[in-house]
Each structure stands twice: as C-alpha cells, then as structure tokens.
Design a protein around this motif. Structure first.
Motif, PDB file in Angstrom:
ATOM      1  N   LYS A 104      -6.511   8.197   5.573  1.00  6.58           N
ATOM      2  CA  LYS A 104      -7.797   7.247   6.051  1.00  6.58           C
ATOM      3  C   LYS A 104      -7.826   6.100   5.325  1.00  6.58           C
ATOM      4  N   THR A 105      -6.974   5.715   4.377  1.00 11.65           N
ATOM      5  CA  THR A 105      -7.139   4.558   3.952  1.00 11.65           C
ATOM      6  C   THR A 105      -6.202   3.580   4.034  1.00 11.65           C
ATOM      7  N   VAL A 106      -5.293   3.792   4.973  1.00 15.33           N
ATOM      8  CA  VAL A 106      -4.210   2.924   5.364  1.00 15.33           C
ATOM      9  C   VAL A 106      -4.074   2.897   6.806  1.00 15.33           C
ATOM     10  N   LYS A 107      -3.666   1.817   7.462  1.00 13.86           N
ATOM     11  CA  LYS A 107      -3.349   1.486   8.652  1.00 13.86           C
ATOM     12  C   LYS A 107      -1.688   1.215   9.100  1.00 13.86           C
ATOM     13  N   VAL A 108      -1.021   1.945   9.595  1.00 11.22           N
ATOM     14  CA  VAL A 108       0.441   1.771   9.861  1.00 11.22           C
ATOM     15  C   VAL A 108       0.718   1.427  11.236  1.00 11.22           C
ATOM     16  N   THR A 109       1.460   0.517  11.651  1.00 11.96           N
ATOM     17  CA  THR A 109       1.719   0.052  12.862  1.00 11.96           C
ATOM     18  C   THR A 109       3.192  -0.487  12.872  1.00 11.96           C
ATOM     19  N   PRO A 110       3.708  -0.462  14.039  1.00 12.10           N
ATOM     20  CA  PRO A 110       4.952  -1.440  14.424  1.00 12.10           C
ATOM     21  C   PRO A 110       4.405  -2.533  14.410  1.00 12.10           C
ATOM     22  N   TYR A 111       5.522  -3.610  14.051  1.00 15.45           N
ATOM     23  CA  TYR A 111       5.014  -4.900  13.876  1.00 15.45           C
ATOM     24  C   TYR A 111       6.040  -5.826  14.529  1.00 15.45           C
ATOM     25  N   THR A 112       5.509  -6.794  15.464  1.00 11.71           N
ATOM     26  CA  THR A 112       6.525  -7.681  16.004  1.00 11.71           C
ATOM     27  C   THR A 112       6.032  -9.113  15.385  1.00 11.71           C
ATOM     28  N   SER A 113       7.332  -9.768  15.004  1.00 12.82           N
ATOM     29  CA  SER A 113       7.152 -11.129  14.378  1.00 12.82           C
ATOM     30  C   SER A 113       6.152 -11.954  15.033  1.00 12.82           C
ATOM     31  N   GLY A 114       5.295 -12.821  14.415  1.00 13.21           N
ATOM     32  CA  GLY A 114       4.331 -13.436  14.820  1.00 13.21           C
ATOM     33  C   GLY A 114       2.995 -12.976  15.564  1.00 13.21           C
ATOM     34  N   ASP A 115       3.002 -11.692  15.430  1.00  8.48           N
ATOM     35  CA  ASP A 115       1.814 -11.071  16.012  1.00  8.48           C
ATOM     36  C   ASP A 115       0.726 -11.259  14.965  1.00  8.48           C
ATOM     37  N   VAL A 116      -0.503 -11.314  15.513  1.00 11.69           N
ATOM     38  CA  VAL A 116      -1.523 -11.424  14.587  1.00 11.69           C
ATOM     39  C   VAL A 116      -2.134  -9.890  13.879  1.00 11.69           C
ATOM     40  N   ILE A 117      -2.194 -10.337  12.485  1.00 16.79           N
ATOM     41  CA  ILE A 117      -2.627  -8.986  11.727  1.00 16.79           C
ATOM     42  C   ILE A 117      -4.161  -9.147  11.589  1.00 16.79           C
ATOM     43  N   ASP A 118      -4.961  -8.050  12.158  1.00 14.94           N
ATOM     44  CA  ASP A 118      -6.533  -8.360  11.709  1.00 14.94           C
ATOM     45  C   ASP A 118      -6.396  -7.319  10.305  1.00 14.94           C
ATOM     46  N   ARG A 119      -6.623  -8.277   9.573  1.00 18.11           N
ATOM     47  CA  ARG A 119      -6.664  -7.370   7.751  1.00 18.11           C
ATOM     48  C   ARG A 119      -7.984  -7.030   7.520  1.00 18.11           C
ATOM     49  N   GLU A 120      -9.207  -7.108   8.404  1.00 21.67           N
ATOM     50  CA  GLU A 120     -10.356  -7.028   8.068  1.00 21.67           C
ATOM     51  C   GLU A 120     -10.577  -5.544   7.415  1.00 21.67           C
ATOM     52  N   GLY A 121     -11.089  -5.642   6.219  1.00 24.09           N
ATOM     53  CA  GLY A 121     -11.064  -4.064   5.330  1.00 24.09           C
ATOM     54  C   GLY A 121      -9.969  -3.912   4.432  1.00 24.09           C
ATOM     55  N   PHE A 122      -8.933  -4.568   4.635  1.00 23.35           N
ATOM     56  CA  PHE A 122      -7.710  -4.046   3.895  1.00 23.35           C
ATOM     57  C   PHE A 122      -7.471  -5.543   3.183  1.00 23.35           C
ATOM     58  N   LEU A 123      -7.115  -5.123   1.719  1.00 22.50           N
ATOM     59  CA  LEU A 123      -6.645  -6.222   0.686  1.00 22.50           C
ATOM     60  C   LEU A 123      -5.107  -6.319   0.771  1.00 22.50           C
ATOM     61  N   SER A 124      -4.316  -5.715   1.099  1.00 25.93           N
ATOM     62  CA  SER A 124      -3.232  -5.664   0.564  1.00 25.93           C
ATOM     63  C   SER A 124      -2.091  -5.052   1.890  1.00 25.93           C
ATOM     64  N   GLY A 125      -0.997  -5.222   1.899  1.00 29.70           N
ATOM     65  CA  GLY A 125      -0.030  -4.403   2.949  1.00 29.70           C
ATOM     66  C   GLY A 125       1.307  -4.642   2.653  1.00 29.70           C
ATOM     67  N   VAL A 126       2.089  -3.791   3.229  1.00 31.27           N
ATOM     68  CA  VAL A 126       3.400  -3.870   3.308  1.00 31.27           C
ATOM     69  C   VAL A 126       4.175  -4.065   4.512  1.00 31.27           C
ATOM     70  N   ILE A 127       5.137  -5.055   4.550  1.00 29.49           N
ATOM     71  CA  ILE A 127       5.769  -5.265   5.901  1.00 29.49           C
ATOM     72  C   ILE A 127       7.070  -4.759   5.702  1.00 29.49           C
ATOM     73  N   GLY A 128       7.646  -3.789   6.382  1.00 25.17           N
ATOM     74  CA  GLY A 128       8.962  -3.450   6.089  1.00 25.17           C
ATOM     75  C   GLY A 128      10.053  -3.874   7.369  1.00 25.17           C
ATOM     76  N   VAL A 129      10.954  -4.595   6.828  1.00 27.36           N
ATOM     77  CA  VAL A 129      11.884  -5.040   7.833  1.00 27.36           C
ATOM     78  C   VAL A 129      13.202  -4.546   7.661  1.00 27.36           C
TER      79      VAL A 129
END
Length: 137
Positions: free
Chosen positions: A7-32
C-alpha cells in the motif's frame, strides 16, 4: 516480516510518453526490458527523455532537475542513456527521484542502435512509484 512495501507503492505497465501522475509519490523505478535487435547492431543503449508539467494535458517541458535518474545526469534535452548488451534481452532499471519535478511527468523511452544494417530494437516498460508521502496506518 515488515510490510512497508504494501500500500505504499503503485506498479503499472508503462508506455513510452504516457503521462505519469506522481501525486503523493516522491520516487519511482522505470523498468525497461530490451527486446532482441534486428540488423546486428554493434551497440545498444536505452534512452529516456524526461519532461514535466503542472497539468496532465498541458505543455510538457524538459525537466529542470538534471539529477532525476540516480547516478546519471540528464543532458540539456532532458535525456539520459544507459548502455546495454548489443544482443538485447537485458532489463534496465531507471531509478528516479521525482522531488524536483512537477506533478505530471513523461518518460519517452527508446532503444538506440549503433552500427549494423538498418538495426532496430523495441522495448517494453513498467513503472513502480514509491516513497508515498502518506503511508497507511
């Protein structure tokens, strides 16, 4: 066992160029995950360009914080490159510190092929947002 991840992370598939709403989150990992290249390139690199905006549908500009990706510095175009195996198949993690960014961020991801004959390569990505500013009780 600690359950600080739940309940402290949000994980989702990601498509290049999509908007990331990072409200409430200070960091992230993009796995390619780099695919298998065609055309026998002599080198491969994962390139990501970071832009941000105050609104999800506004005009995105290059991120001013050059230290978004840990251990790398963005160039003046907001880009960072990470070399990877020319055979493809590697997983490249971009560890991101979004503190200096606006609420909405985009990462435009590509695989850059050097050499070979009309070399090309694709990639898939996933995004995990973390460092939630409000942890569950």
């Amino acid at each position: 066992m600690k359950r600080e991840l739940l309940k402290t992370v949000k994980v989702t598939p990601y498509t290049s160029g999509d908007v990331i709403d990072r409200e409430g989150f200070l960091s992230g990992v993009i796995g390619v995950k780099v695919g298998t290249p065609t055309g026998s390139p002599t080198a491969l690199a994962v390139k990501a360009v970071f832009t941000h905006c105050d609104t999800s549908d506004g005009s995105f500009t290059v991120c001013g914080d050059k230290l978004i990706v840990l251990d790398k510095t963005l160039d003046d175009d907001g880009a960072v490159s990470v070399d990877t195996d020319k055979a493809g198949g590697e997983l490249v993690n971009l560890d991101c510190d979004f503190v200096g960014c606006k609420r909405f961020v985009k990462a435009t991801i590509s695989v850059v092929c050097t050499g070979g004959t009309s070399a090309s390569c694709t990639a898939t990505a996933a995004l995990a947002l973390g460092d939630k500013n409000e942890n569950p009780a």
